[in-house]
Design a protein around this motif. Structure first.
Motif, PDB file in Angstrom:
ATOM      1  N   GLN A  29      -1.232   9.417   2.193  1.00  0.00           N
ATOM      2  CA  GLN A  29      -0.147  10.236   1.635  1.00  0.00           C
ATOM      3  C   GLN A  29       0.861  10.665   2.696  1.00  0.00           C
ATOM      4  OE1 GLN A  29       0.291  11.279  -2.014  1.00  0.00           O
ATOM      5  NE2 GLN A  29      -0.719   9.299  -1.812  1.00  0.00           N
ATOM      6  N   ASP A  86       2.190   6.412   2.026  1.00  0.00           N
ATOM      7  CA  ASP A  86       1.005   5.567   2.118  1.00  0.00           C
ATOM      8  C   ASP A  86       0.019   5.988   1.028  1.00  0.00           C
ATOM      9  OD1 ASP A  86      -1.912   5.160   3.193  1.00  0.00           O
ATOM     10  OD2 ASP A  86      -0.675   3.755   4.336  1.00  0.00           O
ATOM     11  N   GLN A  87      -0.467   5.024   0.246  1.00  0.00           N
ATOM     12  CA  GLN A  87      -1.346   5.366  -0.865  1.00  0.00           C
ATOM     13  C   GLN A  87      -2.617   6.065  -0.413  1.00  0.00           C
ATOM     14  OE1 GLN A  87      -2.263   2.108  -3.469  1.00  0.00           O
ATOM     15  NE2 GLN A  87      -0.210   2.028  -4.330  1.00  0.00           N
ATOM     16  N   ASP A  88      -3.106   5.721   0.761  1.00  0.00           N
ATOM     17  CA  ASP A  88      -4.383   6.279   1.232  1.00  0.00           C
ATOM     18  C   ASP A  88      -4.207   7.616   1.938  1.00  0.00           C
ATOM     19  OD1 ASP A  88      -5.715   3.992   0.275  1.00  0.00           O
ATOM     20  OD2 ASP A  88      -5.273   2.911   2.147  1.00  0.00           O
ATOM     21  N   ASN A 128       0.823  -1.219   0.000  1.00  0.00           N
ATOM     22  CA  ASN A 128       0.000   0.000   0.000  1.00  0.00           C
ATOM     23  C   ASN A 128       0.854   1.264   0.000  1.00  0.00           C
ATOM     24  OD1 ASN A 128      -2.748   0.922  -0.072  1.00  0.00           O
ATOM     25  ND2 ASN A 128      -2.456   1.757   1.973  1.00  0.00           N
ATOM     26  N   SER A 129       1.972   1.204  -0.720  1.00  0.00           N
ATOM     27  CA  SER A 129       2.879   2.346  -0.781  1.00  0.00           C
ATOM     28  C   SER A 129       2.999   2.840  -2.211  1.00  0.00           C
ATOM     29  CB  SER A 129       4.254   1.962  -0.238  1.00  0.00           C
ATOM     30  OG  SER A 129       4.839   0.950  -1.044  1.00  0.00           O
ATOM     31  N   ILE A 130       3.437   4.082  -2.333  1.00  0.00           N
ATOM     32  CA  ILE A 130       3.588   4.690  -3.648  1.00  0.00           C
ATOM     33  C   ILE A 130       4.744   5.674  -3.610  1.00  0.00           C
ATOM     34  CG2 ILE A 130       1.955   6.576  -3.163  1.00  0.00           C
ATOM     35  CD1 ILE A 130       0.989   6.288  -6.088  1.00  0.00           C
ATOM     36  N   THR A 131       5.408   5.849  -4.744  1.00  0.00           N
ATOM     37  CA  THR A 131       6.452   6.871  -4.868  1.00  0.00           C
ATOM     38  C   THR A 131       6.097   7.797  -6.030  1.00  0.00           C
ATOM     39  OG1 THR A 131       7.808   5.562  -6.383  1.00  0.00           O
ATOM     40  CG2 THR A 131       8.254   5.340  -4.014  1.00  0.00           C
ATOM     41  N   TYR A 132       6.678   8.985  -5.991  1.00  0.00           N
ATOM     42  CA  TYR A 132       6.498   9.964  -7.064  1.00  0.00           C
ATOM     43  C   TYR A 132       7.870  10.492  -7.469  1.00  0.00           C
ATOM     44  CZ  TYR A 132       1.653  10.131  -5.319  1.00  0.00           C
ATOM     45  OH  TYR A 132       0.385   9.807  -4.913  1.00  0.00           O
ATOM     46  N   GLN A 141       3.110  16.892   0.430  1.00  0.00           N
ATOM     47  CA  GLN A 141       4.100  15.881   0.057  1.00  0.00           C
ATOM     48  C   GLN A 141       5.514  16.367   0.363  1.00  0.00           C
ATOM     49  OE1 GLN A 141       3.630  14.668  -4.008  1.00  0.00           O
ATOM     50  NE2 GLN A 141       1.903  13.308  -3.555  1.00  0.00           N
TER      51      GLN A 141
END
Length: 345
Positions: free
Chosen positions: A236, A232-234, A122-126, A134
């Motif tokens: 942030q 965290d995707q939910d 449930n993780s994300i990177t940009y 952010q």
């Protein structure tokens, strides 16, 4: 490094302690140095799917693989211990998956080095920051990383890439590349060369504080791009710092400056059109608030005094490295076309 085959990757996966079961894999991430694969395992002994990251470590860049993996083991172990003490439910760290022989990495028959680590769900990177929130979370994350490692002795870690952020060393390499002009590109980048020479002394002045011991040597990440922060995707919220290859002794300026280099840039690192590259000072302020919230009590007056200039230092040193690699014929960084390194400059 040698090309990979499907058979070799499947064989490598079986060398790690991830249990029995069917598995699949796919390429993952956008890193310049290592080859990364997301491995999904359906365990025969339990329902559900496990996910792991398999990486071929670029041993042409990271020549001391044993030292690198020992650093990663020591740091992640320390982080888990500190997080268990503080009961911080938001932040976490990756874990190294040992080989079947209990080692931290596996070397295959062709001399390639591999490691396996947990995948944070449930993780994300940009690659670029999308909001002030952010930016703040990135500052918090890298500051938290520094804070949690404050009581780990720096002497425990190996310097896996000597002179990594040593400006004097980078200028010596640049001078050699200019003299050799190995692939005949020097004449086409005279403007970039002149800019580098013009800024040389101011950059060397900051590094002199490090070489003289004016500032503390700390445990630093040394590659604090925004895409090395997992959110965290939910919610942030920042939950983990990744890409620990370059964790070793360094100056706090390196981590702060390299973060700002990517945080306040509104375009990607290799944006083709310079007109699209802008500086977002709101992001700078938000990042700085998050970082100092965790680190202000640790930093010395001299560190704080030059913290803002460290963003110039780290931006410059990356540009100098890209330019040097371009002059040498693109031998260090992965490139997609012959002018990719120049585009990054």
């Amino acid at each position: 490094m040698r090309p990979l085959s499907t058979d070799s990757i499947e064989n490598i996966i079986r060398k790690f302690h991830i249990g029995e079961g069917n598995h699949s894999y796919q390429t993952f991430g956008s890193g310049h140095i290592n080859d990364t694969f997301l491995v999904s395992v359906i365990h025969s002994e339990a329902p559900g799917k496990g996910k792991y990251l398999l990486q071929r470590i670029n041993h042409e860049v990271f020549r001391d693989v044993k030292g690198l993996m020992q650093n990663m083991h020591l740091v992640t172990t320390h982080l888990r211990h500190k997080l268990s003490e503080t009961k911080d439910g938001q932040f976490t760290t990756v874990s190294i998956i040992p080989t079947l022989d209990g080692e931290l990495f596996y070397m295959d028959e062709t001399g390639n080095y591999w490691r396996m680590q947990t995948f944070i769900p449930n993780s994300i990177t940009y690659d670029t920051v999308q909001s002030e929130d952010q930016a703040f979370e990135a500052g918090y994350a890298f500051g938290k990383f520094q804070l949690l490692l404050r009581d780990m002795p720096v002497s425990k870690l190996t310097t896996t890439i000597p002179d990594f952020h040593n400006m004097a060393f980078r200028f010596r390499n640049f001078a050699k590349a200019l003299e050799r002009d190995a692939v005949g590109r020097k004449a086409s980048v005279s403007e970039q060369i002149a800019f580098a020479i013009d800024k040389k002394q101011s950059m060397l002045d900051l590094y002199a504080h490090v070489s003289r011991g004016d500032v503390p040597i700390r445990i630093t990440h040394n590659d604090t791009k925004f895409n090395n922060v997992l959110l965290d995707q939910d919610t942030q919220r920042a939950i983990c710092i990744i890409d620990l290859d370059t964790v070793m002794p360094g100056a706090a300026w390196y981590d702060f400056g390299d973060s700002v280099r990517t945080i306040i840039n509104t375009a990607e690192e290799d944006e083709k059109d310079p007109g699209q590259v802008e500086i977002n000072m709101d992001y700078f302020e938000a990042f700085t608030r998050g970082y100092l919230q965790e680190t202000y009590s640790l930093l010395t007056d001299l560190e704080l005094e030059h913290m803002a200039f460290s963003s110039h230092y780290m931006t410059f040193i990356m540009g100098l490295r890209f330019l040097t690699d371009y002059l040498e014929g693109d031998v260090y960084y992965k490139t997609k076309h012959k002018h990719h390194n120049l585009q990054r400059v």
